[in-house]
Design an enzyme around this catalytic site. Sequence first.
Site, PDB file in Angstrom:
ATOM      1  N   TYR A 140       0.811  -1.255   0.023  1.00 49.21           N
ATOM      2  CA  TYR A 140      -0.200   0.118   0.002  1.00 49.21           C
ATOM      3  C   TYR A 140       0.757   1.272   0.135  1.00 49.21           C
ATOM      4  CZ  TYR A 140      -3.194   3.446   1.853  1.00 49.21           C
ATOM      5  OH  TYR A 140      -4.223   4.643   1.896  1.00 49.21           O
ATOM      6  N   LYS A 144       0.877   4.361  -2.616  1.00 46.58           N
ATOM      7  CA  LYS A 144       0.777   5.508  -2.426  1.00 46.58           C
ATOM      8  C   LYS A 144       1.867   6.596  -3.007  1.00 46.58           C
ATOM      9  CE  LYS A 144      -3.396   5.020  -1.538  1.00 46.58           C
ATOM     10  NZ  LYS A 144      -4.647   6.099  -1.984  1.00 46.58           N
TER      11      LYS A 144
HETATM   12  N1  LIG Z   1      -8.956   6.934   5.891  1.00 42.18           N
HETATM   13  C1  LIG Z   1      -7.809   6.995   5.878  1.00 42.18           C
HETATM   14  O1  LIG Z   1      -7.386   7.189   7.186  1.00 42.18           O
HETATM   15  C2  LIG Z   1      -6.890   7.257   4.681  1.00 42.18           C
HETATM   16  C3  LIG Z   1      -5.661   7.792   5.285  1.00 42.18           C
HETATM   17  C4  LIG Z   1      -4.673   7.964   4.021  1.00 42.18           C
HETATM   18  C5  LIG Z   1      -5.231   8.014   2.681  1.00 42.18           C
HETATM   19  N2  LIG Z   1      -6.363   7.530   2.449  1.00 42.18           N
HETATM   20  C6  LIG Z   1      -6.825   7.217   1.009  1.00 42.18           C
HETATM   21  O2  LIG Z   1      -8.016   8.245   0.722  1.00 42.18           O
HETATM   22  C7  LIG Z   1      -8.642   7.630  -0.279  1.00 42.18           C
HETATM   23  C8  LIG Z   1     -10.076   7.283   0.380  1.00 42.18           C
HETATM   24  O3  LIG Z   1     -10.057   6.453   1.421  1.00 42.18           O
HETATM   25  P1  LIG Z   1     -11.360   6.279   2.382  1.00 42.18           P
HETATM   26  O4  LIG Z   1     -10.650   6.219   3.622  1.00 42.18           O
HETATM   27  O5  LIG Z   1     -12.406   6.981   1.805  1.00 42.18           O
HETATM   28  O6  LIG Z   1     -11.568   4.549   1.787  1.00 42.18           O
HETATM   29  P2  LIG Z   1     -12.908   3.719   1.743  1.00 42.18           P
HETATM   30  O7  LIG Z   1     -13.843   4.301   2.912  1.00 42.18           O
HETATM   31  O8  LIG Z   1     -12.553   2.285   1.859  1.00 42.18           O
HETATM   32  O9  LIG Z   1     -13.467   4.171   0.355  1.00 42.18           O
HETATM   33  C9  LIG Z   1     -12.937   3.746  -0.836  1.00 42.18           C
HETATM   34  C10 LIG Z   1     -13.578   4.226  -2.020  1.00 42.18           C
HETATM   35  O10 LIG Z   1     -12.859   3.562  -3.120  1.00 42.18           O
HETATM   36  C11 LIG Z   1     -13.898   2.634  -3.952  1.00 42.18           C
HETATM   37  N3  LIG Z   1     -13.242   1.490  -4.582  1.00 42.18           N
HETATM   38  C12 LIG Z   1     -12.225   0.893  -4.122  1.00 42.18           C
HETATM   39  N4  LIG Z   1     -11.769  -0.135  -4.925  1.00 42.18           N
HETATM   40  C13 LIG Z   1     -12.382   0.131  -6.032  1.00 42.18           C
HETATM   41  C14 LIG Z   1     -12.589  -0.437  -7.353  1.00 42.18           C
HETATM   42  N5  LIG Z   1     -11.983  -1.502  -7.706  1.00 42.18           N
HETATM   43  N6  LIG Z   1     -13.168   0.197  -8.287  1.00 42.18           N
HETATM   44  C15 LIG Z   1     -14.133   1.217  -7.927  1.00 42.18           C
HETATM   45  N7  LIG Z   1     -14.076   1.746  -6.877  1.00 42.18           N
HETATM   46  C16 LIG Z   1     -13.227   1.257  -5.732  1.00 42.18           C
HETATM   47  C17 LIG Z   1     -14.697   2.028  -2.862  1.00 42.18           C
HETATM   48  O11 LIG Z   1     -15.918   1.511  -3.365  1.00 42.18           O
HETATM   49  P3  LIG Z   1     -16.705   0.477  -2.454  1.00 42.18           P
HETATM   50  O12 LIG Z   1     -17.460   1.362  -1.508  1.00 42.18           O
HETATM   51  O13 LIG Z   1     -17.719  -0.117  -3.442  1.00 42.18           O
HETATM   52  O14 LIG Z   1     -15.836  -0.598  -1.860  1.00 42.18           O
HETATM   53  C18 LIG Z   1     -15.095   3.169  -2.075  1.00 42.18           C
HETATM   54  O15 LIG Z   1     -15.950   4.119  -2.651  1.00 42.18           O
HETATM   55  C19 LIG Z   1      -7.795   6.279  -0.726  1.00 42.18           C
HETATM   56  O16 LIG Z   1      -7.208   6.662  -1.845  1.00 42.18           O
HETATM   57  C20 LIG Z   1      -7.165   5.980   0.516  1.00 42.18           C
HETATM   58  O17 LIG Z   1      -5.961   5.237   0.267  1.00 42.18           O
HETATM   59  C21 LIG Z   1      -7.078   7.161   3.552  1.00 42.18           C
END
Ligand SMILES: NC(=O)c1ccc[n+]([C@@H]2O[C@H](COP(=O)([O-])OP(=O)(O)OC[C@H]3O[C@@H](n4cnc5c(N)ncnc54)[C@H](OP(=O)(O)O)[C@@H]3O)[C@@H](O)[C@H]2O)c1
Length: 256
Positions: A140, A144
């Site tokens: 991961y 990133k």
């Molecule tokens: N949350 C954190 O603490 C954090 C920290 C650092 C970076 N980030 C980054 O921020 C971004 C958003 O994260 P989040 O926390 O909102 O994650 P999340 O709640 O898991 O949401 C991820 C989203 O991406 C979609 N997705 C995943 N795989 C997919 C695929 N194969 N095709 C189409 N859509 C897909 C998911 O769809 P489904 O709902 O249908 O699965 C969901 O809408 C990510 O890039 C993550 O790496 C998050």
Amino acid sequence: MARILITGSADGLGQLAAKALADQGHQVVLHARNAERGRHAKEQVPGAERVITGDLSDIEETIKIAYEANASGQFDAVIHNAGVYQASSTEILLVNTIAPYVLTCLINEPKRLIYLSSDMHLHGHANLENFKRDSGRISYSDSKLHLVMLCMAVARKWPDVYANAVDPGWVPTRMGGRGAPDDLQKGYETQTWLATTNDSEAKVSGRYFYHQTESRFNPQAGDVSLQEKFLNLCEDITGIPFPHGSDRTMDSTPIQ
Ligand SMILES: NC(=O)c1ccc[n+]([C@@H]2O[C@H](COP(=O)([O-])OP(=O)(O)OC[C@H]3O[C@@H](n4cnc5c(N)ncnc54)[C@H](OP(=O)(O)O)[C@@H]3O)[C@@H](O)[C@H]2O)c1
């Protein structure tokens, strides 16, 4: 008002950014992995213009997403938000690294591109030797870092675009988990700000932001020879060349 595509907007930060932008009166295009998730996304953000569906772990579907996006009209900004954390290395590579590359190459010239990275990229390695040989070794954190590399390459090659990367913090989404300590609202505000504002602090390119403040990024991302190797590998894997300067059909009007 701006027209903005947000990948992975059925849940988490993508959905929250979509809601905030729609509430501000922007034209928001959602993206979800399939029709069912698309219906859910539209229910959650009823003010959105439409939903585009396609699984980002499938290169052909990702290409179709770009075509459908282009057919729907011009975008001012794309937020490359979708990501996976607890998934196989192959899925991490496809969703977090390859899909943003494909969409960056194929979506018709938005003037602002925002890439969701993570502070975990600081511990990542470009790991390019394992792109094709053993994708099981891509983590991961590596993916990133790839996003920041892609962002920096875009900023260098397309001077008429604002391309920036964002660390949203560790926030309580499905990915972050309930105990995540950072502020959820701050976790999406930087993306919405970069996508729409006229603030001079956001009209920059090749920067890495945490909570609307420029932050330090992994020096590997700024290494031009690594960036070039990275783009060549993405081209090998996808068959899609990175459009260089004159290959792009973009008009040369300066960004307003
Ligand atoms: N949350 C954190 O603490 C954090 C920290 C650092 C970076 N980030 C980054 O921020 C971004 C958003 O994260 P989040 O926390 O909102 O994650 P999340 O709640 O898991 O949401 C991820 C989203 O991406 C979609 N997705 C995943 N795989 C997919 C695929 N194969 N095709 C189409 N859509 C897909 C998911 O769809 P489904 O709902 O249908 O699965 C969901 O809408 C990510 O890039 C993550 O790496 C998050």
